[in-house]
Design an enzyme around this catalytic site. Structure first.
Site, PDB file in Angstrom:
ATOM      1  CG  HIS A   1      -2.044  -0.983   1.147  1.00 37.62           C
ATOM      2  ND1 HIS A   1      -2.487  -1.675   2.249  1.00 37.62           N
ATOM      3  CD2 HIS A   1      -2.784  -1.438   0.099  1.00 37.62           C
ATOM      4  CE1 HIS A   1      -3.440  -2.510   1.898  1.00 37.62           C
ATOM      5  NE2 HIS A   1      -3.634  -2.382   0.589  1.00 37.62           N
TER       6      HIS A   1
ATOM      7  NE  ARG B   1      -4.540 -10.270   0.155  1.00 39.13           N
ATOM      8  CZ  ARG B   1      -4.363  -9.022  -0.249  1.00 39.13           C
ATOM      9  NH1 ARG B   1      -4.038  -8.080   0.626  1.00 39.13           N
ATOM     10  NH2 ARG B   1      -4.502  -8.699  -1.515  1.00 39.13           N
TER      11      ARG B   1
ATOM     12  CD  GLU C   1      -3.687   2.155  -4.308  1.00 32.84           C
ATOM     13  OE1 GLU C   1      -2.982   1.587  -3.447  1.00 32.84           O
ATOM     14  OE2 GLU C   1      -4.535   1.554  -5.011  1.00 32.84           O
TER      15      GLU C   1
END
Length: 385
Positions: free
Chosen positions: A175, A235, A370
């Site tokens: 990240h 996850r 992003e």
């Protein structure tokens, strides 16, 4: 053909394990086109400004072609772009900054594919497809691991012996593009200098925390891969190494990888990976999954604050961080021992903002972007205004 440069738009490609997002960004930052191919290789569909539609997309190369065609159908000329910039999750141990994709850089990103087997191969496939589509066009790789290259050795080295079998097994962190964007943009968003000791929480289907000290990564929760740290959408987050070995013995390595990466986390605990679904499900399992997510975020936040020697601000970003008042409130309650106080209020853009009126610690929300940051990074790397 001669490619336009400098004043030309940049095509940003953000490849996930089963998705591809692209954005065509003008030099002034204006978005000319944005779209996503979802569930690539499966029940695939295109998600476009006009809506979503099913479309057969067999792989990431085909996804790029489909999105380019969609841009053209909306009146945007893909051949006007002057460069392509990519999010590449793993840069390996030697790539500590965004870089133009020379043969050397590309070979290192290819070598790092074994370190990020779910993420680097799709990005590399899109890089190859872009090179085929636009021969000679300059391409830039922006690495998610690069921001964390400032973590000291005490923080990134595991307590492993230096053996051929352990080579490159270390904490990398991820990240990084989100955190780098936050560091660069938060002062303008708040009208204040960047807090010296900033706890940043990128919470989404993938989730991590980062201790940002004087604008640099000092510690982070993800480790060798994006599997480590917080409870995530699918996850496990933190899990004992011997437990991983035992699952692999019972199920085999490939099956163990699927369990740990795709079937665990919120999905494994509550039956869904989407936080919004869990918050409205009304089942004990869903409530436990949300509580688990909050508990481990608070747990790891304590370590991040310790690594910084205190805290001046906490900022939430990512899909869950920006949109789940339940998660934010739970984390803030868990951090109340630090002296944080908070209220929820409207910030004028239709979303919530946290402030701390009676505390020295700021608590904020900052929208993740992003793709916009990748476009800015690429222009810097290429030396374009």
């Amino acid at each position: 053909m001669q490619r336009p440069v400098g004043a030309a738009p940049i095509l940003v490609a953000n490849a996930g394990s089963s998705s591809l997002k692209i954005r065509i960004v003008a030099p002034d930052g204006a978005v000319q086109f944005a779209g996503m191919a979802a569930e690539v290789g499966g029940a695939s569909r295109l998600v476009l400004p006009a809506g979503s539609r099913a479309e057969a997309i067999v792989d990431h190369a085909a996804a790029l072609v489909a999105l380019i065609d969609a841009a053209r159908a909306e009146g945007v000329d893909p051949d006007s772009v002057g460069a392509v910039a990519h999010r590449v999750v793993h840069g390996g141990p030697d790539l500590a900054a965004s870089a133009e994709l020379t043969p050397t850089v590309l070979s290192r990103a290819q070598a790092a594919a074994t370190l990020a087997p779910l993420h680097n191969p799709p990005a590399l496939a899109v890089i190859s497809a872009a090179a085929e589509r636009w021969p000679g066009l300059r391409q830039v790789a922006c690495f998610d691991t690069a921001f964390h290259s400032t973590i000291p050795a005490l923080g990134w080295r595991y307590a492993l012996p230096d053996l051929p079998e352990t080579r490159d097994i270390r904490r990398y962190g991820f990240h990084g593009l989100s955190y780098a964007s936050l560091v660069a943009r938060l002062p303008a968003a708040t009208g204040r200098p960047l807090p010296r000791r900033l706890l940043a929480a990128h919470l989404g289907n993938g989730a991590s925390l980062c201790a940002i000290l004087d604008g640099r990564s000092a510690a982070t929760t993800m480790g060798y891969s994006p599997l480590g740290g917080l409870t995530m959408g699918t996850r496990t987050g933190e899990i004992d190494g011997n437990a991983v070995l035992d699952i692999a013995r019972r199920a085999g390595i490939d099956r163990a990888a699927a369990i740990l990466n795709r079937e665990s986390g919120l999905r494994g605990l509550g039956g869904a990976s989407d936080m919004r679904t869990l918050e409205t499900a009304g089942t004990p399992e869903a409530a436990f999954a949300v509580a688990h997510f909050i508990h481990w975020a608070v747990h790891h936040a304590g370590a991040m604050v310790a690594d910084m020697g205190g805290i001046d601000a906490v900022v939430f970003t990512g899909g869950i961080g920006e949109n789940s008042a339940t998660v934010r409130a739970g984390i803030m309650r868990g951090l109340a021992f630090l002296g944080l106080d908070f209220d929820e209020a409207s910030n004028g853009r239709g979303g919530p903002v946290i402030h701390a009126p009676s505390s020295r610690v700021q608590a904020l929300i900052h929208a993740a972007d992003e793709e916009g940051w990748i476009a800015e990074e690429a222009r810097r790397v290429l030396g374009w205004p």
